[in-house]
Design a protein around this motif. Structure first.
Motif, mmCIF file in Angstrom:
data_model
loop_
_atom_site.group_PDB
_atom_site.id
_atom_site.type_symbol
_atom_site.label_atom_id
_atom_site.label_comp_id
_atom_site.label_asym_id
_atom_site.label_seq_id
_atom_site.Cartn_x
_atom_site.Cartn_y
_atom_site.Cartn_z
ATOM 1 N N SER A 76 35.706 19.558 -72.939
ATOM 2 C CA SER A 76 35.930 18.401 -73.795
ATOM 3 C C SER A 76 36.204 17.184 -72.924
ATOM 4 O O SER A 76 36.845 17.275 -71.885
ATOM 5 N N THR A 77 35.737 16.030 -73.366
ATOM 6 C CA THR A 77 35.972 14.799 -72.598
ATOM 7 C C THR A 77 37.167 14.019 -73.127
ATOM 8 O O THR A 77 37.477 12.955 -72.613
ATOM 9 N N ASP A 78 37.842 14.542 -74.151
ATOM 10 C CA ASP A 78 38.987 13.831 -74.721
ATOM 11 C C ASP A 78 40.071 13.593 -73.677
ATOM 12 O O ASP A 78 40.604 12.499 -73.553
ATOM 13 N N GLY A 79 40.419 14.612 -72.929
ATOM 14 C CA GLY A 79 41.455 14.478 -71.908
ATOM 15 C C GLY A 79 41.018 13.597 -70.754
ATOM 16 O O GLY A 79 41.838 12.965 -70.101
ATOM 17 N N LEU A 80 39.715 13.541 -70.485
ATOM 18 C CA LEU A 80 39.205 12.734 -69.384
ATOM 19 C C LEU A 80 39.405 11.247 -69.652
ATOM 20 O O LEU A 80 39.697 10.489 -68.737
ATOM 21 N N GLN A 81 39.245 10.824 -70.890
ATOM 22 C CA GLN A 81 39.415 9.415 -71.225
ATOM 23 C C GLN A 81 40.843 8.972 -70.920
ATOM 24 O O GLN A 81 41.057 7.941 -70.327
ATOM 25 N N LYS A 82 41.804 9.789 -71.316
ATOM 26 C CA LYS A 82 43.204 9.462 -71.042
ATOM 27 C C LYS A 82 43.462 9.431 -69.537
ATOM 28 O O LYS A 82 44.188 8.583 -69.042
ATOM 29 N N SER A 83 42.853 10.352 -68.826
ATOM 30 C CA SER A 83 43.015 10.416 -67.378
ATOM 31 C C SER A 83 42.450 9.165 -66.708
ATOM 32 O O SER A 83 43.064 8.588 -65.812
ATOM 33 N N ALA A 108 44.677 6.210 -67.469
ATOM 34 C CA ALA A 108 45.905 6.290 -66.670
ATOM 35 C C ALA A 108 45.637 5.849 -65.240
ATOM 36 O O ALA A 108 46.453 5.146 -64.636
ATOM 37 N N GLU A 109 44.498 6.244 -64.684
ATOM 38 C CA GLU A 109 44.172 5.842 -63.320
ATOM 39 C C GLU A 109 43.953 4.338 -63.223
ATOM 40 O O GLU A 109 44.395 3.697 -62.267
ATOM 41 N N ILE A 110 43.297 3.764 -64.222
ATOM 42 C CA ILE A 110 43.104 2.312 -64.240
ATOM 43 C C ILE A 110 44.444 1.605 -64.347
ATOM 44 O O ILE A 110 44.699 0.620 -63.646
ATOM 45 N N ASP A 111 45.329 2.098 -65.223
ATOM 46 C CA ASP A 111 46.659 1.512 -65.358
ATOM 47 C C ASP A 111 47.423 1.600 -64.051
ATOM 48 O O ASP A 111 48.067 0.639 -63.627
ATOM 49 N N LEU A 112 47.362 2.750 -63.387
ATOM 50 C CA LEU A 112 48.058 2.931 -62.120
ATOM 51 C C LEU A 112 47.524 1.966 -61.068
ATOM 52 O O LEU A 112 48.298 1.347 -60.334
ATOM 53 N N ASP A 113 46.208 1.807 -60.995
ATOM 54 C CA ASP A 113 45.620 0.862 -60.039
ATOM 55 C C ASP A 113 46.076 -0.564 -60.322
ATOM 56 O O ASP A 113 46.352 -1.332 -59.404
ATOM 57 N N ARG A 138 55.135 10.840 -52.997
ATOM 58 C CA ARG A 138 56.452 11.243 -53.493
ATOM 59 C C ARG A 138 56.426 11.569 -54.989
ATOM 60 O O ARG A 138 56.881 12.613 -55.417
ATOM 61 N N LEU A 139 55.878 10.642 -55.775
ATOM 62 C CA LEU A 139 55.934 10.802 -57.229
ATOM 63 C C LEU A 139 54.767 11.621 -57.775
ATOM 64 O O LEU A 139 54.926 12.334 -58.764
ATOM 65 N N GLY A 140 53.613 11.530 -57.148
ATOM 66 C CA GLY A 140 52.448 12.249 -57.643
ATOM 67 C C GLY A 140 52.329 13.648 -57.070
ATOM 68 O O GLY A 140 52.055 14.600 -57.787
ATOM 69 N N ALA A 141 52.540 13.776 -55.761
ATOM 70 C CA ALA A 141 52.354 15.071 -55.111
ATOM 71 C C ALA A 141 53.675 15.763 -54.786
ATOM 72 O O ALA A 141 53.683 16.852 -54.229
ATOM 73 N N ARG A 142 54.800 15.099 -55.109
ATOM 74 C CA ARG A 142 56.140 15.661 -54.894
ATOM 75 C C ARG A 142 56.378 16.091 -53.443
ATOM 76 O O ARG A 142 56.897 17.162 -53.171
ATOM 77 N N ARG A 143 55.950 15.232 -52.522
ATOM 78 C CA ARG A 143 56.158 15.507 -51.095
ATOM 79 C C ARG A 143 57.564 15.086 -50.687
ATOM 80 O O ARG A 143 58.179 14.225 -51.308
#
Length: 150
Positions: free
Chosen positions: A75-82, A85-90, A107-112
């Motif tokens: 399904s592409t429904d989850g891809l649209q949100k993803s 979110a990436e555009i918002d983050l950029d 730190r926040l994304g990969a919890r390093r």
């Protein structure tokens, strides 16, 4: 060659016929040549036919109706949100220096750990941690979010 490249030799006669046809067409425009030269040209066309078949076999071919294939695809429904979110983050991190951006994502994304982030960015643990803290404060102000520590 067909066995090693394709896994079986059932298509070898068909591929050889194709190679013979291509060789004949190629030789039709040339002056007469020796048999060993013709064999080399035939081998060249046969190798190409085997490679083309191998590449075509590597592609997936879906058989069935559109409705049957849609059930198999994600399904592409989850891809649209993803993507959103990436555009918002950029957009949010647009003014963030590259090393601080990397540190925040680690730190926040990969919890390093801060130690690993410091090693990657070639800064001290305290320096990169404080840079990230300052950047988060700047981003909160930009977005109108209250600082949780105040």
């Amino acid at each position: 060659m067909a066995i090693t490249q394709l896994g079986d030799d059932s298509l070898a006669p068909e591929l050889m016929e194709l190679a013979i046809q291509q060789t004949a067409e190629h030789l039709a425009g040339l002056s007469p040549i020796e048999a060993d030269e013709a064999s080399e040209i035939l081998l060249h066309f046969y190798r190409n036919a085997v490679r083309r078949r191998q590449r075509s076999d590597a592609h997936l071919h879906f058989l069935g109706t559109n409705a049957e294939v849609e059930v198999l695809s994600r399904s592409t429904d989850g891809l649209q949100k993803s993507v959103e979110a990436e555009i918002d983050l950029d957009t949010i991190l647009d003014d963030t220096p590259p090393d601080v951006r990397l540190a925040l994502l680690m730190r926040l994304g990969a919890r390093r750990s801060w130690k690993e982030i410091a090693r990657t960015t070639s800064k001290s643990v305290d320096a990169i941690r404080m840079s990230c803290k300052r950047e988060l404060i700047r981003i909160r102000k930009k977005l109108g979010i209250r600082d949780p520590e105040n």
